[in-house]
Design a protein around this motif. Structure first.
Motif, mmCIF file in Angstrom:
data_model
loop_
_atom_site.group_PDB
_atom_site.id
_atom_site.type_symbol
_atom_site.label_atom_id
_atom_site.label_comp_id
_atom_site.label_asym_id
_atom_site.label_seq_id
_atom_site.Cartn_x
_atom_site.Cartn_y
_atom_site.Cartn_z
ATOM 1 N N ASP A 88 0.875 -1.187 0.000
ATOM 2 C CA ASP A 88 0.000 0.000 0.000
ATOM 3 C C ASP A 88 0.911 1.236 0.000
ATOM 4 O O ASP A 88 1.544 1.548 1.004
ATOM 5 C CB ASP A 88 -0.900 -0.020 1.239
ATOM 6 C CG ASP A 88 -1.855 1.179 1.309
ATOM 7 O OD1 ASP A 88 -1.655 2.146 0.548
ATOM 8 O OD2 ASP A 88 -2.778 1.154 2.158
ATOM 9 N N VAL A 89 0.952 1.941 -1.129
ATOM 10 C CA VAL A 89 1.867 3.089 -1.278
ATOM 11 C C VAL A 89 1.500 4.247 -0.351
ATOM 12 O O VAL A 89 2.295 5.164 -0.158
ATOM 13 C CB VAL A 89 1.906 3.593 -2.748
ATOM 14 C CG1 VAL A 89 2.463 2.534 -3.677
ATOM 15 C CG2 VAL A 89 0.515 4.050 -3.217
ATOM 16 N N PHE A 90 0.284 4.204 0.222
ATOM 17 C CA PHE A 90 -0.161 5.297 1.097
ATOM 18 C C PHE A 90 -0.127 4.924 2.582
ATOM 19 O O PHE A 90 -0.466 5.746 3.425
ATOM 20 C CB PHE A 90 -1.580 5.737 0.719
ATOM 21 C CG PHE A 90 -1.718 6.180 -0.718
ATOM 22 C CD1 PHE A 90 -0.940 7.222 -1.205
ATOM 23 C CD2 PHE A 90 -2.610 5.566 -1.576
ATOM 24 C CE1 PHE A 90 -1.058 7.645 -2.522
ATOM 25 C CE2 PHE A 90 -2.736 5.976 -2.900
ATOM 26 C CZ PHE A 90 -1.959 7.018 -3.372
ATOM 27 N N ARG A 91 0.256 3.682 2.885
ATOM 28 C CA ARG A 91 0.167 3.233 4.282
ATOM 29 C C ARG A 91 1.023 4.083 5.213
ATOM 30 O O ARG A 91 0.595 4.443 6.309
ATOM 31 C CB ARG A 91 0.554 1.753 4.395
ATOM 32 C CG ARG A 91 0.302 1.194 5.793
ATOM 33 C CD ARG A 91 0.370 -0.314 5.821
ATOM 34 N NE ARG A 91 -0.702 -0.888 5.024
ATOM 35 C CZ ARG A 91 -0.710 -2.146 4.571
ATOM 36 N NH1 ARG A 91 0.300 -2.941 4.830
ATOM 37 N NH2 ARG A 91 -1.727 -2.593 3.865
ATOM 38 N N ASP A 92 2.235 4.416 4.793
ATOM 39 C CA ASP A 92 3.134 5.206 5.652
ATOM 40 C C ASP A 92 2.501 6.532 6.060
ATOM 41 O O ASP A 92 2.531 6.910 7.232
ATOM 42 C CB ASP A 92 4.474 5.477 4.938
ATOM 43 C CG ASP A 92 5.311 4.211 4.791
ATOM 44 O OD1 ASP A 92 4.892 3.168 5.321
ATOM 45 O OD2 ASP A 92 6.369 4.266 4.136
ATOM 46 N N HIS A 139 -7.342 -3.307 5.952
ATOM 47 C CA HIS A 139 -6.139 -3.266 6.790
ATOM 48 C C HIS A 139 -6.175 -2.043 7.713
ATOM 49 O O HIS A 139 -5.892 -2.147 8.910
ATOM 50 C CB HIS A 139 -4.865 -3.239 5.926
ATOM 51 C CG HIS A 139 -3.623 -3.078 6.737
ATOM 52 N ND1 HIS A 139 -3.154 -1.830 7.146
ATOM 53 C CD2 HIS A 139 -2.769 -3.981 7.265
ATOM 54 C CE1 HIS A 139 -2.073 -1.993 7.874
ATOM 55 N NE2 HIS A 139 -1.808 -3.289 7.963
ATOM 56 N N ASP A 140 -6.530 -0.875 7.163
ATOM 57 C CA ASP A 140 -6.587 0.354 7.971
ATOM 58 C C ASP A 140 -7.618 0.219 9.096
ATOM 59 O O ASP A 140 -7.393 0.655 10.225
ATOM 60 C CB ASP A 140 -6.971 1.570 7.109
ATOM 61 C CG ASP A 140 -5.994 1.822 5.975
ATOM 62 O OD1 ASP A 140 -4.785 1.614 6.178
ATOM 63 O OD2 ASP A 140 -6.450 2.202 4.883
ATOM 64 N N LYS A 192 -12.883 0.568 1.259
ATOM 65 C CA LYS A 192 -12.364 0.400 -0.107
ATOM 66 C C LYS A 192 -11.568 -0.907 -0.248
ATOM 67 O O LYS A 192 -10.900 -1.329 0.692
ATOM 68 C CB LYS A 192 -11.449 1.573 -0.478
ATOM 69 C CG LYS A 192 -12.050 2.967 -0.262
ATOM 70 C CD LYS A 192 -13.215 3.266 -1.166
ATOM 71 C CE LYS A 192 -13.597 4.735 -1.231
ATOM 72 N NZ LYS A 192 -14.097 5.293 0.024
ATOM 73 N N CYS A 193 -11.632 -1.494 -1.452
ATOM 74 C CA CYS A 193 -10.891 -2.743 -1.718
ATOM 75 C C CYS A 193 -9.413 -2.478 -1.990
ATOM 76 O O CYS A 193 -8.590 -3.380 -1.837
ATOM 77 C CB CYS A 193 -11.456 -3.441 -2.954
ATOM 78 S SG CYS A 193 -13.106 -4.052 -2.754
ATOM 79 N N ILE A 194 -9.096 -1.289 -2.466
ATOM 80 C CA ILE A 194 -7.708 -0.962 -2.820
ATOM 81 C C ILE A 194 -7.362 0.422 -2.245
ATOM 82 O O ILE A 194 -8.270 1.216 -1.966
ATOM 83 C CB ILE A 194 -7.485 -0.966 -4.361
ATOM 84 C CG1 ILE A 194 -8.378 0.085 -5.051
ATOM 85 C CG2 ILE A 194 -7.697 -2.346 -4.961
ATOM 86 C CD1 ILE A 194 -8.112 0.255 -6.547
ATOM 87 N N PRO A 195 -6.066 0.715 -2.075
ATOM 88 C CA PRO A 195 -5.684 2.063 -1.614
ATOM 89 C C PRO A 195 -6.283 3.118 -2.553
ATOM 90 O O PRO A 195 -6.178 2.990 -3.776
ATOM 91 C CB PRO A 195 -4.154 2.031 -1.704
ATOM 92 C CG PRO A 195 -3.803 0.581 -1.541
ATOM 93 C CD PRO A 195 -4.895 -0.169 -2.246
ATOM 94 N N TRP A 196 -6.852 4.183 -1.998
ATOM 95 C CA TRP A 196 -7.698 5.090 -2.798
ATOM 96 C C TRP A 196 -7.651 6.501 -2.241
ATOM 97 O O TRP A 196 -7.739 6.693 -1.025
ATOM 98 C CB TRP A 196 -9.131 4.538 -2.741
ATOM 99 C CG TRP A 196 -10.100 5.076 -3.744
ATOM 100 C CD1 TRP A 196 -11.176 5.877 -3.500
ATOM 101 C CD2 TRP A 196 -10.126 4.808 -5.151
ATOM 102 N NE1 TRP A 196 -11.853 6.141 -4.671
ATOM 103 C CE2 TRP A 196 -11.233 5.497 -5.701
ATOM 104 C CE3 TRP A 196 -9.309 4.076 -6.020
ATOM 105 C CZ2 TRP A 196 -11.544 5.470 -7.048
ATOM 106 C CZ3 TRP A 196 -9.630 4.045 -7.368
ATOM 107 C CH2 TRP A 196 -10.732 4.735 -7.867
#
Length: 363
Positions: free
Chosen positions: A136-140, A294-295, A282-286
Motif C-alpha cells: 500500500d503506497v499510502f500506508r506510511d 487493513h486500515d 475500499k478494496c484498494i488504496p484510494w
C-alpha cells in the motif's frame, strides 16, 4: 434542456485545473518517493527480486506522471484485477462523449473520472510489480497521520467514556445534544483528508470538541434533527431499547476521521439508537487516505494497544463489537469504480440490495 458538460481541467483557474496540473502530480511524486524509500525493506523481504520490483514500479509511475503532465490520452488498464473490464468499458463510454474523434485525456476528460483513474493506475503499477503487489503506497502517510492526531483521539475517547459514565443522569434533551456533538465531530473529521492536502500532513492536532461552536456556520445543510427522529422512532417505548435497527457508514478517510466514525458508531449503540452498525471500506488504496480493511483493523488494534486507558478501553469495545456482530465490515469494488453513486443500482445491484436493508446511511 442540455446537460451541462462535466467539469474538467480544460477550465483554467478551476479546482479541476489545479488538481490535474499540480495536486495529482504532487501525489504521484510522493508515491515514487515512498516506493524508493522502501527499497531496503523490499530487499530484506524478497532479495534482488524486490529491488527489481521497486525499479519496475518507479518506472511505471514516472511514465504515468509524464502522461498526465503532457495531457496524453487515457490508456486502457492492463492488469488482472477484478474490475478491469468495467474500467475499460467506461473508457470506451468516455470516448463517445468527445467531439471530433478525440481520445479522452488528462486535461480534457471529466475531472472526477481522471482523478479516480489515477488511483486505479497506481494500483495497476503496484500489482504489475510482483512480489510487492500487495504494497500500500499510502500506508506510511496514513499511519503517520494517525499518530500525529493521537492526542485529539485520546480527548475524544476520554469524552466518550465519561459520557458513558454519566448517561443515566442525562435528560432526553441532553442525550440529543450529546448525539449532535458527536455527529459534528464525525463531520469535521473529514478535514484530515490527505488527497486534498496533496499528501502533506493534515492531522488533527487540537481537540475538535472545543472547535464545534466556531465551525457551526460552515455547515451548509443541517438535518441533525431528522436524523435523531429517524433513530429514536425505532425504540421500544417501555424498555427504551432500540428495536432491530441498522445504521450504515460509508467510510472515507483512515486516521482521525475513522476514529471519529468509530466514536459515533460506538455512541449510536450505547445510546440504544441502533442494534448494529455496518461499515463500508475500499478494496484498494484510494484517494491517499481512504480506509481499507487493513486500515480498519489496524486502527482498532492501535487503539487497543494505546498507552492511555480510555483509548485502550475504546479499542477493546470496538474489537468486541466486531466479534459479537454488532459491528460489521464490508468492502465492494463499486466504491473504487469510475461510476457515479446514482448508477449503483445498475452497476452493483448486490451492494444496492445490501444498503436497502439499512435504516440510515451516513456518507
Amino acid at each position: 434542456m442540455e446537460t451541462p458538460c462535466s467539469l474538467s481541467a480544460s477550465y483554467e483557474g478551476s479546482f479541476a485545473y489545479y488538481t490535474v496540473k499540480d495536486r495529482l502530480p504532487q501525489i504521484l511524486t510522493k508515491v515514487i518517493d515512498t516506493v524508493h524509500r522502501n527499497k531496503n525493506k523490499f530487499f530484506e523481504e524478497y532479495g534482488e527480486e524486490g529491488v527489481e520490483a521497486e525499479k519496475k514500479a518507479i518506472s511505471f509511475f514516472s511514465k504515468l506522471r509524464n502522461e498526465m503532465q503532457t495531457n496524453k490520452p487515457i490508456l486502457p488498464l492492463n492488469d488482472n484485477w477484478q474490475d478491469i473490464d468495467i474500467w475499460n468499458q467506461y473508457l470506451d463510454y468516455q470516448k463517445t462523449l468527445l467531439d471530433n474523434g478525440e481520445d479522452p485525456s488528462w486535461f480534457r476528460s471529466s475531472w472526477l473520472y481522471v482523478e479516480c483513474y489515477l488511483y486505479r493506475r497506481i494500483h495497476e503499477g503496484i500489482s504489475l510489480s510482483p512480489p510487492i503487489s500487495e504494497f500500500d503506497v499510502f500506508r506510511d502517510v496514513k499511519n503517520e497521520s494517525f499518530f500525529q492526531s493521537q492526542q485529539a483521539m485520546i480527548t475524544l475517547c476520554t469524552h466518550l467514556q465519561e459520557l458513558k459514565k454519566t448517561i443515566a443522569s442525562l435528560s432526553k434533551e441532553q442525550h440529543r445534544e450529546e448525539f449532535y456533538r458527536l455527529l459534528q465531530v464525525s463531520l469535521w473529521g473529514n478535514k484530515c483528508d490527505l488527497s486534498i492536502s496533496g499528501g502533506r500532513d493534515n492531522s488533527q492536532k487540537i481537540s475538535i470538541l472545543s472547535s464545534l461552536e466556531s465551525l457551526k456556520p460552515f455547515i451548509l445543510v443541517d438535518n441533525m434533527e431528522s436524523l435523531w427522529n429517524t433513530l429514536t422512532k425505532n425504540k421500544d417505548v417501555s424498555s427504551e431499547k432500540a428495536l432491530k435497527t441498522r445504521v450504515d457508514i460509508v467510510l472515507d478517510n483512515a486516521g482521525f476521521e475513522l476514529v471519529t466514525d468509530f466514536i459515533l458508531a460506538d455512541a449510536i449503540l450505547f445510546f440504544n439508537l441502533a442494534t448494529e452498525v455496518h461499515f463500508h471500506g475500499k478494496c484498494i488504496p484510494w484517494f491517499v487516505s481512504d480506509t481499507t480493511k487493513h486500515d480498519f483493523d489496524w486502527t482498532i488494534q492501535q487503539s487497543l494497544a494505546a498507552n492511555h486507558k480510555w483509548m485502550s478501553k475504546c479499542g477493546q469495545t470496538w474489537k468486541e463489537n466486531l466479534k459479537k456482530g454488532s459491528w460489521v465490515y464490508h468492502e465492494h469494488i463499486f466504491w473504487t469504480l469510475p461510476h457515479e453513486f446514482w448508477s449503483m443500482e445498475k452497476i452493483a445491484p448486490d451492494l444496492y440490495t445490501e444498503l436497502k436493508k439499512s435504516d440510515l446511511i451516513f456518507f
